[in-house]
Design a protein around this motif. Structure first.
Motif, PDB file in Angstrom:
ATOM      1  N   GLY A  35     -20.486  -6.886   3.768  1.00 48.56           N
ATOM      2  CA  GLY A  35     -19.741  -5.692   3.369  1.00 48.56           C
ATOM      3  C   GLY A  35     -18.743  -5.202   4.400  1.00 48.56           C
ATOM      4  N   CYS A  36     -18.977  -5.512   5.667  1.00 48.42           N
ATOM      5  CA  CYS A  36     -18.050  -5.060   6.707  1.00 48.42           C
ATOM      6  C   CYS A  36     -16.650  -5.625   6.507  1.00 48.42           C
ATOM      7  N   LEU A  37     -16.517  -6.703   5.743  1.00 47.23           N
ATOM      8  CA  LEU A  37     -15.192  -7.284   5.502  1.00 47.23           C
ATOM      9  C   LEU A  37     -14.375  -6.482   4.498  1.00 47.23           C
ATOM     10  N   ALA A  38     -14.989  -5.525   3.832  1.00 44.30           N
ATOM     11  CA  ALA A  38     -14.235  -4.709   2.879  1.00 44.30           C
ATOM     12  C   ALA A  38     -13.115  -3.951   3.582  1.00 44.30           C
ATOM     13  N   ASP A  39     -13.297  -3.662   4.864  1.00 41.93           N
ATOM     14  CA  ASP A  39     -12.256  -2.988   5.633  1.00 41.93           C
ATOM     15  C   ASP A  39     -11.100  -3.925   5.980  1.00 41.93           C
ATOM     16  N   PHE A  40     -11.309  -5.207   5.771  1.00 37.99           N
ATOM     17  CA  PHE A  40     -10.314  -6.233   6.069  1.00 37.99           C
ATOM     18  C   PHE A  40      -9.417  -6.463   4.853  1.00 37.99           C
ATOM     19  N   ARG A  41      -9.368  -5.521   3.980  1.00 39.12           N
ATOM     20  CA  ARG A  41      -8.690  -5.594   2.678  1.00 39.12           C
ATOM     21  C   ARG A  41      -7.514  -6.558   2.632  1.00 39.12           C
ATOM     22  N   GLN A  42      -7.659  -7.560   1.802  1.00 35.64           N
ATOM     23  CA  GLN A  42      -6.557  -8.465   1.497  1.00 35.64           C
ATOM     24  C   GLN A  42      -5.885  -7.910   0.245  1.00 35.64           C
ATOM     25  N   ILE A  80     -30.592  -0.748  14.535  1.00 41.05           N
ATOM     26  CA  ILE A  80     -30.501  -1.992  13.793  1.00 41.05           C
ATOM     27  C   ILE A  80     -29.334  -1.881  12.820  1.00 41.05           C
ATOM     28  N   TYR A  81     -28.461  -2.878  12.867  1.00 40.31           N
ATOM     29  CA  TYR A  81     -27.305  -2.916  11.969  1.00 40.31           C
ATOM     30  C   TYR A  81     -27.719  -3.514  10.629  1.00 40.31           C
ATOM     31  N   ARG A  82     -27.390  -2.830   9.555  1.00 37.13           N
ATOM     32  CA  ARG A  82     -27.639  -3.348   8.209  1.00 37.13           C
ATOM     33  C   ARG A  82     -26.318  -3.378   7.460  1.00 37.13           C
ATOM     34  N   ASP A  83     -26.163  -4.375   6.629  1.00 39.06           N
ATOM     35  CA  ASP A  83     -24.935  -4.519   5.857  1.00 39.06           C
ATOM     36  C   ASP A  83     -25.303  -4.934   4.442  1.00 39.06           C
ATOM     37  N   THR A  84     -24.356  -4.869   3.559  1.00 33.43           N
ATOM     38  CA  THR A  84     -24.560  -5.298   2.179  1.00 33.43           C
ATOM     39  C   THR A  84     -23.745  -6.566   1.944  1.00 33.43           C
ATOM     40  N   LEU A  85     -23.989  -7.203   0.826  1.00 34.29           N
ATOM     41  CA  LEU A  85     -23.183  -8.354   0.427  1.00 34.29           C
ATOM     42  C   LEU A  85     -22.180  -7.917  -0.626  1.00 34.29           C
ATOM     43  N   LEU A  86     -21.011  -8.495  -0.561  1.00 34.98           N
ATOM     44  CA  LEU A  86     -19.961  -8.239  -1.539  1.00 34.98           C
ATOM     45  C   LEU A  86     -19.495  -9.555  -2.138  1.00 34.98           C
ATOM     46  N   ALA A  87     -19.054  -9.491  -3.385  1.00 35.49           N
ATOM     47  CA  ALA A  87     -18.383 -10.619  -4.019  1.00 35.49           C
ATOM     48  C   ALA A  87     -16.887 -10.397  -3.842  1.00 35.49           C
TER      49      ALA A  87
END
Length: 103
Positions: free
Chosen positions: A84-91, A1-8
């Protein structure tokens, strides 16, 4: 099961950008941008459930792409709430902030 966190997600000139993490209470009354319920009901409901008794101001739930959430945040329209997976997409012009763990 994939779990992720939320980021602001905030632009570098946002007052929260100087912090290393956010307390959920800091979202009270703040404009937030989330992926729309019509397109991603589970994600939208997860964000609203995560907020609990905190009442941010949802200013946009229309984005069809996560990149749009990031662009609107970068433009200063509000605080993006993303997985949270978008943190690797660093803008380069955005700061991704985790939330402090809730007791």
């Amino acid at each position: 099961i994939y779990r992720d966190t939320l980021l602001a997600v905030v632009p570098p000139d946002h007052p929260f950008a100087q912090q290393s993490c956010l307390r959920l209470e800091q979202l009270e009354g703040q404009p937030i941008i989330v992926f729309g319920r019509a397109l991603a009901p589970t994600f939208f409901d997860t964000v609203m459930q995560f907020c609990g008794d905190v009442s941010p101001q949802v200013v946009s739930q229309d984005p069809y792409l996560m990149e749009t959430v990031l662009m609107l945040s970068e433009a200063g329209m509000g605080i993006g709430i993303v997985p949270g997976c978008l943190a690797d997409f660093r803008q380069t012009n955005l700061k991704f902030l985790p939330f402090t763990p809730q007791p």
